[in-house]
Design a protein around this motif. Sequence first.
Motif, PDB file in Angstrom:
ATOM      1  N   ASP A 198     -21.903 -15.206  40.606  1.00 39.27           N
ATOM      2  CA  ASP A 198     -21.969 -13.988  41.419  1.00 39.27           C
ATOM      3  C   ASP A 198     -23.296 -13.284  41.167  1.00 39.27           C
ATOM      4  N   HIS A 200     -24.821  -9.372  41.541  1.00 37.19           N
ATOM      5  CA  HIS A 200     -24.458  -7.970  41.738  1.00 37.19           C
ATOM      6  C   HIS A 200     -25.722  -7.140  41.940  1.00 37.19           C
ATOM      7  N   GLU A 202     -26.501  -3.294  42.159  1.00 32.24           N
ATOM      8  CA  GLU A 202     -25.707  -2.116  41.829  1.00 32.24           C
ATOM      9  C   GLU A 202     -26.564  -0.852  41.738  1.00 32.24           C
ATOM     10  N   ARG A 211     -27.609  -7.881  38.449  1.00 33.48           N
ATOM     11  CA  ARG A 211     -26.963  -8.641  37.378  1.00 33.48           C
ATOM     12  C   ARG A 211     -26.405  -9.938  37.945  1.00 33.48           C
ATOM     13  N   TYR A 212     -26.451 -10.993  37.110  1.00 34.59           N
ATOM     14  CA  TYR A 212     -25.870 -12.283  37.455  1.00 34.59           C
ATOM     15  C   TYR A 212     -24.683 -12.548  36.535  1.00 34.59           C
ATOM     16  N   ARG A 213     -23.635 -13.137  37.096  1.00 33.58           N
ATOM     17  CA  ARG A 213     -22.526 -13.573  36.244  1.00 33.58           C
ATOM     18  C   ARG A 213     -22.796 -15.023  35.845  1.00 33.58           C
ATOM     19  N   LEU A 218     -21.560 -11.063  32.679  1.00 28.27           N
ATOM     20  CA  LEU A 218     -22.601 -10.417  33.476  1.00 28.27           C
ATOM     21  C   LEU A 218     -23.845 -10.185  32.621  1.00 28.27           C
ATOM     22  N   THR A 270     -19.817  -5.701  50.560  1.00 27.88           N
ATOM     23  CA  THR A 270     -20.462  -4.413  50.285  1.00 27.88           C
ATOM     24  C   THR A 270     -19.402  -3.357  50.001  1.00 27.88           C
ATOM     25  N   LYS A 278     -23.128  -0.879  47.019  1.00 22.98           N
ATOM     26  CA  LYS A 278     -23.182  -1.988  46.064  1.00 22.98           C
ATOM     27  C   LYS A 278     -22.935  -3.283  46.822  1.00 22.98           C
ATOM     28  N   VAL A 280     -22.148  -7.466  46.327  1.00 19.73           N
ATOM     29  CA  VAL A 280     -21.806  -8.599  45.472  1.00 19.73           C
ATOM     30  C   VAL A 280     -21.844  -9.857  46.328  1.00 19.73           C
ATOM     31  N   ARG A 282     -20.936 -13.819  46.123  1.00 21.59           N
ATOM     32  CA  ARG A 282     -20.300 -14.928  45.427  1.00 21.59           C
ATOM     33  C   ARG A 282     -20.962 -16.232  45.880  1.00 21.59           C
TER      34      ARG A 282
END
Length: 585
Positions: A198, A200, A202, A211-213, A218, A270, A278, A280, A282
């Motif tokens: 994912d 993000h 933010e 940020r990356y998961r 994260l 969103t 925000k 995200v 996937r």
Amino acid sequence: MKAKTRLGDRLIAAGHLTSEQLAKALDRKRETGRFLGDVIVELGFVPPEIVGEILAEMVGIPYVRLTETDIEPQAAALVPEAVQRAHGLVAYKIDAGMLFCAMSDPLDVLAMDDLQLISGLRIEPRLALRIEIEEAQRRLFSVRVVAQDLIEEIQASDTSVSETDLSADQLAGLAEDAPIIRLVNSIITEGISARASDIHIEPQAGSVRVRYRLDGMLVERMTFPMRLLPAVVSRVKIMSHMNIAERRRSQDGRLIVQVQGGGVELRVSTLLIAHGEKVVMRILDKRSISVPLEDLGFIHKQLETWNSFIERPYGIILVTGPTGSGKSTTLYTSLAVLNDESRNVITVEDPIEYDLQGVNQSQVNTRIGVTFAAGLRTIVRQDPDVIMVGEIRDTETAEIAVQAALTGHLVLSTLHTNDAPGALVRLQNLGVEPFLVASSVIGVIGQRLVRRNCTHCMVEDRPDPRLLERLSVTQDMSRSATLRRGTGCRSCDGRGMQGRTAVYEVMPVSTAMQDAVSRSANGAELRDIAMREGMMTMCEAGVCKALTGETAFAEVGRLLIASDTVVRPDVVAGAIDASSLPAAA
């Protein structure tokens, strides 16, 4: 390179690889299309330096290990990022009027002609594994570095916006600005290259963080000024076919980007939060479902039991676990096994995460009344052999799934429960009669994902003795086992972990279990029955993986220990090869 077909034989002759490992690597190569050397390294069969040195002997070009090589910025800057990614190379050094390039195919004359024309220097090729080139490219073209340059360019060109409302035309104009396009592209490209699940974006107080998961955790990659947020979000919306004028309601969309020679799909969402919208994304990477069942993480006996489930002609099979525990991967991989010309395989999903060739996939759409229950009711009239329901969420869906199983269909689905026995209780809580649960469900698995040790920086591990005691690991077991942990290196970005594997508990619904379910036994009693009948728990599976060095005991403790955890040393010992671990008393 013509030498590709001989690599496996050379590794076997040198004693670095077994015939069984080569066969497994060749199967993975056929499924993924990746070079055999990269597959062998990815599977952990042979260290990259050994594969690289043997390849270098075969092609007559020196091998360079990029994980241990400093890349000169002035060399990398001579060749555009797109060219380096397209040709699978890294320009890493200038010396005596020559540009040294690490290449996955150093015999590619056309690539070298392009490089010489672009750089104006004579090209000196070096051999490197593609997985190391991709990792070096990810470091070299890090979104943090790229974004900083782009932000400076944006500031110089005064591409800025205020926090007041903008019209749709203004937002569209900002989103089409070249620096904004490159910033968004770099955020997405690095997320895919880093194997993030994912991305993000933010808005915070005063700035926006990305940020990356990575492997379930994260990790912050960069920040950029808040005034760029409307343009960045609008760019993502345009790419995802969303309404850029709508900034108050949540929206969902999809986009496909061409990265590393293939298309990668992203599911975009969103949400309006306190400081702005925000986003995200996937990343739906088909590589995660193009693996055989035996590579998902099942212990040998567990895999035999799971195969016995999916070989049944009818009944319900349930996969349980929290969001992000790999349930979809297990289901899709199992569907790939079941999918052949003799079966009609139909799914109802929300959303359709991956397109499966030959599988009839349908999408939930609540706005027009197509729910899981409605979709499932229609599916059973489509002459199915195998039905996959993305999730059983309500009484109606559960009851139709049970009826479908009782009328000769194999039904696969997911439930959000903490463990396998809890799924049988959950179905009853949804309103399904206990005797129907007992007669329709043939098996349940619970699963989690644990991070693997980085193969580049693994060292001997000395876990906390209190943790080992909590996990019932005796001194004899730990002394005879291969305990490892990653220390952190450039390959894993200092995390010590790289990639994930699933840990399972696989629970058949036996006669004793059916009797207990029919009298509405609670989850604890069902769990006791399953363990008496030989079910290995997720925690026990995690201990097995830690004892064989695949993961660290700290990771098992972080993810799998609960207040009522019971680990049986005899079960753990029985699941590990006798040469690695002596049988426990």
